[in-house]
Scaffold this active site. Structure first.
Site, PDB file in Angstrom:
ATOM      1  N   ASP A  10       0.872  -1.166   0.000  1.00 41.68           N
ATOM      2  CA  ASP A  10       0.000   0.000   0.000  1.00 41.68           C
ATOM      3  C   ASP A  10       0.927   1.239   0.000  1.00 41.68           C
ATOM      4  O   ASP A  10       2.138   1.116   0.239  1.00 41.68           O
ATOM      5  CB  ASP A  10      -0.860  -0.045   1.271  1.00 41.68           C
ATOM      6  CG  ASP A  10      -1.586   1.251   1.525  1.00 41.68           C
ATOM      7  OD1 ASP A  10      -2.290   1.717   0.625  1.00 41.68           O
ATOM      8  OD2 ASP A  10      -1.441   1.807   2.642  1.00 41.68           O
ATOM      9  N   ASP A  12      -0.194   5.132   1.005  1.00 41.83           N
ATOM     10  CA  ASP A  12      -0.436   6.120   2.072  1.00 41.83           C
ATOM     11  C   ASP A  12      -0.541   5.428   3.424  1.00 41.83           C
ATOM     12  O   ASP A  12      -1.386   4.547   3.620  1.00 41.83           O
ATOM     13  CB  ASP A  12      -1.698   6.922   1.761  1.00 41.83           C
ATOM     14  CG  ASP A  12      -1.517   7.760   0.512  1.00 41.83           C
ATOM     15  OD1 ASP A  12      -0.536   8.517   0.473  1.00 41.83           O
ATOM     16  OD2 ASP A  12      -2.327   7.643  -0.425  1.00 41.83           O
ATOM     17  N   GLY A  54      -9.803  10.521  -2.721  1.00 38.24           N
ATOM     18  CA  GLY A  54      -9.931  11.945  -2.437  1.00 38.24           C
ATOM     19  C   GLY A  54     -11.242  12.549  -2.922  1.00 38.24           C
ATOM     20  O   GLY A  54     -11.879  13.334  -2.220  1.00 38.24           O
ATOM     21  N   HIS A  85     -10.259  18.339  -6.894  1.00 36.98           N
ATOM     22  CA  HIS A  85      -9.324  17.247  -6.597  1.00 36.98           C
ATOM     23  C   HIS A  85      -8.075  17.334  -7.470  1.00 36.98           C
ATOM     24  O   HIS A  85      -6.967  17.013  -7.018  1.00 36.98           O
ATOM     25  CB  HIS A  85     -10.030  15.883  -6.769  1.00 36.98           C
ATOM     26  CG  HIS A  85      -9.177  14.743  -6.322  1.00 36.98           C
ATOM     27  ND1 HIS A  85      -8.564  13.880  -7.191  1.00 36.98           N
ATOM     28  CD2 HIS A  85      -8.783  14.366  -5.076  1.00 36.98           C
ATOM     29  CE1 HIS A  85      -7.849  13.003  -6.507  1.00 36.98           C
ATOM     30  NE2 HIS A  85      -7.973  13.270  -5.226  1.00 36.98           N
ATOM     31  N   ALA A  87      -6.722  20.102  -8.383  1.00 38.49           N
ATOM     32  CA  ALA A  87      -5.915  21.134  -7.706  1.00 38.49           C
ATOM     33  C   ALA A  87      -5.247  20.540  -6.473  1.00 38.49           C
ATOM     34  O   ALA A  87      -4.078  20.806  -6.189  1.00 38.49           O
ATOM     35  CB  ALA A  87      -6.801  22.317  -7.319  1.00 38.49           C
ATOM     36  N   THR A 125      -2.779   0.764  -4.505  1.00 36.93           N
ATOM     37  CA  THR A 125      -3.164   1.938  -3.707  1.00 36.93           C
ATOM     38  C   THR A 125      -4.403   2.623  -4.264  1.00 36.93           C
ATOM     39  O   THR A 125      -4.681   2.558  -5.462  1.00 36.93           O
ATOM     40  CB  THR A 125      -2.007   2.959  -3.656  1.00 36.93           C
ATOM     41  OG1 THR A 125      -2.450   4.142  -2.990  1.00 36.93           O
ATOM     42  CG2 THR A 125      -1.539   3.360  -5.041  1.00 36.93           C
ATOM     43  N   ASP A 186      -1.752  -0.543   5.980  1.00 39.91           N
ATOM     44  CA  ASP A 186      -1.791   0.188   7.254  1.00 39.91           C
ATOM     45  C   ASP A 186      -3.212   0.443   7.761  1.00 39.91           C
ATOM     46  O   ASP A 186      -3.357   0.948   8.869  1.00 39.91           O
ATOM     47  CB  ASP A 186      -1.098   1.548   7.127  1.00 39.91           C
ATOM     48  CG  ASP A 186      -1.979   2.538   6.380  1.00 39.91           C
ATOM     49  OD1 ASP A 186      -2.337   2.255   5.218  1.00 39.91           O
ATOM     50  OD2 ASP A 186      -2.351   3.567   6.971  1.00 39.91           O
TER      51      ASP A 186
HETATM   52  C1  XBP Z   1      -5.185   6.346   0.724  1.00 35.63           C
HETATM   53  C2  XBP Z   1      -6.378   7.027   0.194  1.00 35.63           C
HETATM   54  C3  XBP Z   1      -6.232   8.158  -0.758  1.00 35.63           C
HETATM   55  C4  XBP Z   1      -5.428   9.307  -0.173  1.00 35.63           C
HETATM   56  C5  XBP Z   1      -5.593  10.577  -0.976  1.00 35.63           C
HETATM   57  O1  XBP Z   1      -4.745   5.416  -0.203  1.00 35.63           O
HETATM   58  O2  XBP Z   1      -7.486   6.633   0.530  1.00 35.63           O
HETATM   59  O3  XBP Z   1      -7.522   8.595  -1.095  1.00 35.63           O
HETATM   60  O4  XBP Z   1      -5.891   9.602   1.130  1.00 35.63           O
HETATM   61  O5  XBP Z   1      -5.223  10.401  -2.296  1.00 35.63           O
HETATM   62  P1  XBP Z   1      -3.877   4.091   0.182  1.00 35.63           P
HETATM   63  P2  XBP Z   1      -6.168  10.893  -3.494  1.00 35.63           P
HETATM   64  O6  XBP Z   1      -3.796   3.931   1.676  1.00 35.63           O
HETATM   65  O7  XBP Z   1      -4.641   2.982  -0.499  1.00 35.63           O
HETATM   66  O8  XBP Z   1      -2.514   4.304  -0.430  1.00 35.63           O
HETATM   67  O9  XBP Z   1      -6.643  12.260  -3.131  1.00 35.63           O
HETATM   68  O10 XBP Z   1      -5.279  10.860  -4.715  1.00 35.63           O
HETATM   69  O11 XBP Z   1      -7.306   9.900  -3.575  1.00 35.63           O
HETATM   70 MG    MG Z   2      -2.963   3.120   3.402  1.00 36.95          MG
END
Ligand code: XBP
Ligand code: MG
Length: 270
Positions: A10, A12, A54, A85, A87, A125, A186
């Protein structure tokens, strides 16, 4: 069961703790730029994170907190959110360009170990693909982006996590089955997605916003991958007994341990 073939990461919260000081800040910058008085506090963002994606997160915020909001210039709300989004992505990529978001402890070490051992690397992701590239290009390891054979990201699948789609796509692109791979996640949404795709060897590294979530179905739960001289801590997991480690034991999640975990899960010991 065969040998471990690939690690699927993953992004984030797992590769880097990006949400509070990265994505959240970028959302707020995009809102300000659009002349909106929306301001996502750390606590509110924690609540909104239950919605993955997002654009979907902004839509949920509107629904719940600004139900009477009307998009400017007669735009459809969905189109307005899409522009907002874009931006946000621009702000996020610029923020990463300043190099202030490091990889988490043990991530680079484990990626190097996997490469050296011929274990393939992939990403699954929810985040927008540009965000992944920007992160990997700005953490001080030249060429890191190309270490990943597959990057499955964002809107390329119809349903985001907790649906299994992005992991299923990553497996298809790798040409592997779930039993060949180990996932590192995570969040509860990410864990649910991986398990729904049949990826049972699931390691969870808790992140800033996911400490209180339920990971009772994960094979191993740690606070971080850790380094040999700065280990993490075991917090639980179905494979803990098979690994002969205990809760609160110090641990460095290295490839050797991951191979043992994979073996334990697929031989039914975990
Ligand atoms: C995490 C998410 C994403 C980010 C924001 O993804 O849910 O939406 O918070 O990114 P992961 P975007 O844990 O699966 O990596 O604004 O590009 O969606
Ligand atoms: Mg994550």
């Amino acid at each position: 069961m065969g040998q471990l073939q690939a690690l699927i990461f993953d992004v984030d919260g797992t590769l880097a703790d990006t949400e509070r000081d990265g994505h959240r800040v970028a959302f707020n910058a995009a809102f300000a730029e659009a002349g909106l008085n929306w301001q996502w506090s750390e606590a509110l963002y924690g609540e909104l994170l239950q919605v993955t994606g997002g654009k979907e997160r902004i839509a949920r915020y509107c629904e719940r907190y600004c139900p009477d909001f009307v998009a400017p210039h007669g735009q459809a709300l969905q189109d307005f959110i899409a522009g907002l989004h874009q931006a946000k992505t621009r702000h996020y990529v610029a923020l990463l360009g300043q190099g202030g978001v490091p990889l988490r402890s043990g991530v680079l070490r484990l990626l190097r170990e996997a490469r050296a051992a011929g274990v393939r690397l992939a990403i699954a992701t929810t985040t927008t693909p540009e965000n992944v590239t920007a992160l990997l290009n700005h953490v001080g390891e030249p060429g890191l982006r190309d270490w990943f054979e597959v990057i499955a990201a964002g809107d390329v699948v119809p349903r985001k996590k907790p649906a299994p789609d992005i992991f299923t796509l990553a497996l298809e692109q790798l040409g592997l089955t779930a039993a060949d791979c180990v996932v590192i996640e995570d969040s509860d949404n990410g864990a649910a997605a991986a398990l729904a795709a049949g990826l049972d060897t699931l390691i969870v590294t808790l992140s800033h916003y996911t400490r209180e979530q339920d990971f009772s179905r994960a094979a191993l739960v740690v606070d971080q991958l850790g380094e040999r001289d700065a280990p993490g801590q075991v917090l639980g997991g179905t494979a803990v007994a098979a690994l002969e480690v205990q809760a609160e034991t110090e641990i460095c999640v290295d490839l050797e341990l991951i191979k043992r975990l994979h073996q334990a899960v697929w031989s039914g010991c975990a």
